[in-house]
Motif scaffolding. Structure first.
Motif, short mmCIF file in Angstrom:
data_model
loop_
_atom_site.label_atom_id
_atom_site.label_comp_id
_atom_site.label_asym_id
_atom_site.label_seq_id
_atom_site.Cartn_x
_atom_site.Cartn_y
_atom_site.Cartn_z
N SER A 102 0.81 -1.21 0.00
CA SER A 102 0.00 0.00 0.00
C SER A 102 0.85 1.27 0.00
CB SER A 102 -0.96 0.01 1.19
OG SER A 102 -2.04 -0.87 0.97
N GLU A 103 2.01 1.23 0.65
CA GLU A 103 2.89 2.41 0.62
C GLU A 103 3.31 2.72 -0.81
OE1 GLU A 103 7.37 3.75 2.08
OE2 GLU A 103 6.35 2.08 3.10
N HIS A 106 0.51 4.28 -2.97
CA HIS A 106 0.32 5.72 -2.85
C HIS A 106 1.23 6.47 -3.82
CE1 HIS A 106 -2.53 5.89 0.41
NE2 HIS A 106 -1.81 5.06 1.13
#
Length: 288
Positions: A102-103, A106
């Protein structure tokens, strides 16, 4: 994926690879007031007529006009592909199974959003339009969420590698205006990192499917679904609207004849060889 130590380190490596020279296109891109109408906007070797007798029938002026509108079409396709990518990534960011990437999601989403704005600005400034997305939507894979995840990221890989092939060639072509080269250079540099992330996602998703008992019928069905997407994506480069705007008659008939042409089918295989090679190596049977 959540227990994969190498994958946990990937977001940091991707950010480091972006380097300190990462630019925001909105603030650093220098838009010229106009682009020369008597120059190529798209590499001649990448035109949809290249390698066929239809290219020989066109004058240099007609080829330049076609290159203008196929450049606008390529940028339009990039916009539509980014939109689908953002939708699929947004559906999965910070959801079970995707905690670790998920990092990276982004960063990917931020860069892709900037690219969409950049390519849209090019279309509207120099073409006065964004061609609509006329690609047929493929049916859902069903209720298996892992299969849906796999197909989503496999389609993203197809999009990123096809656009990467074109943008890399365009960025290096000194016959093109510097603004066109810069536009594609930004896309190509960021896209290479996005491909690395998506490839790292696809492998464990496919392994999870096979370990869960995906049989030969399911494997072939998945391959057919992706094969259809590969063919539909390449067919999008043959735009009757672009042919019309370039002043070529019978755009729909020309599109059909070009798609059936052996030289164009060979060109498709060249564009897609990295994608099909990767899918073949992990055991997904695809054809183009």
């Amino acid at each position: 994926m959540t227990d994969d130590r190498d994958f946990r380190q990937l977001p940091g490596r991707l950010s480091a690879n972006a380097g300190s020279d990462h630019r925001t296109p909105y603030t650093t891109f220098d838009w010229p007031p106009a682009l020369p109408g008597d120059e190529y906007w798209f590499s001649p070797e990448l035109l949809s007529v290249h390698g066929t007798e239809y290219a020989d029938e066109l004058s240099d002026k007609q080829l330049c006009a076609l290159s203008r509108w196929e450049s606008v079409n390529f940028c339009s396709l990039t916009i539509h592909g980014i939109r689908e990518l953002l939708i699929e990534v947004a559906r999965r960011v910070h959801t079970p199974g995707f905690e670790v990437p998920s990092e990276s999601f982004h960063r990917l989403a931020g860069e892709e959003h900037e690219h969409m704005g950049l390519f849209a600005a090019f279309c509207l400034r120099y073409g006065g339009r964004i061609y609509p997305d006329d690609k047929l939507r493929l049916p859902s894979a069903g209720q298996d969420p892992v299969l849906e995840d796999f197909l989503a990221f496999a389609r993203i890989l197809v999009f990123e590698q096809i656009v990467g092939h074109y943008s890399g060639r365009l960025a290096a072509d000194t016959r093109l205006h510097p603004a066109i080269r810069q536009l594609n250079r930004i896309r190509h540099q960021d896209g290479s990192r996005h491909i690395a992330l998506v490839v790292r996602l696809i492998r464990p998703l496919w392994e999870r499917l096979t370990e869960a008992g995906l049989g030969e019928d399911g494997r072939r069905a998945t391959g057919r679904c992706l094969s259809e997407y590969l063919r539909a994506t390449m067919a999008s480069f043959y735009s009757p609207a672009a042919y019309r705007d370039a002043g070529l008659a019978d755009g729909f008939d020309l599109r059909k004849r070009l798609l059936d042409h052996p030289a164009r089918q060979a060109a498709h295989a060249q564009v897609l060889h990295e994608t099909t090679g990767f899918l073949d190596r992990i055991g997904v049977p695809v054809t183009v």
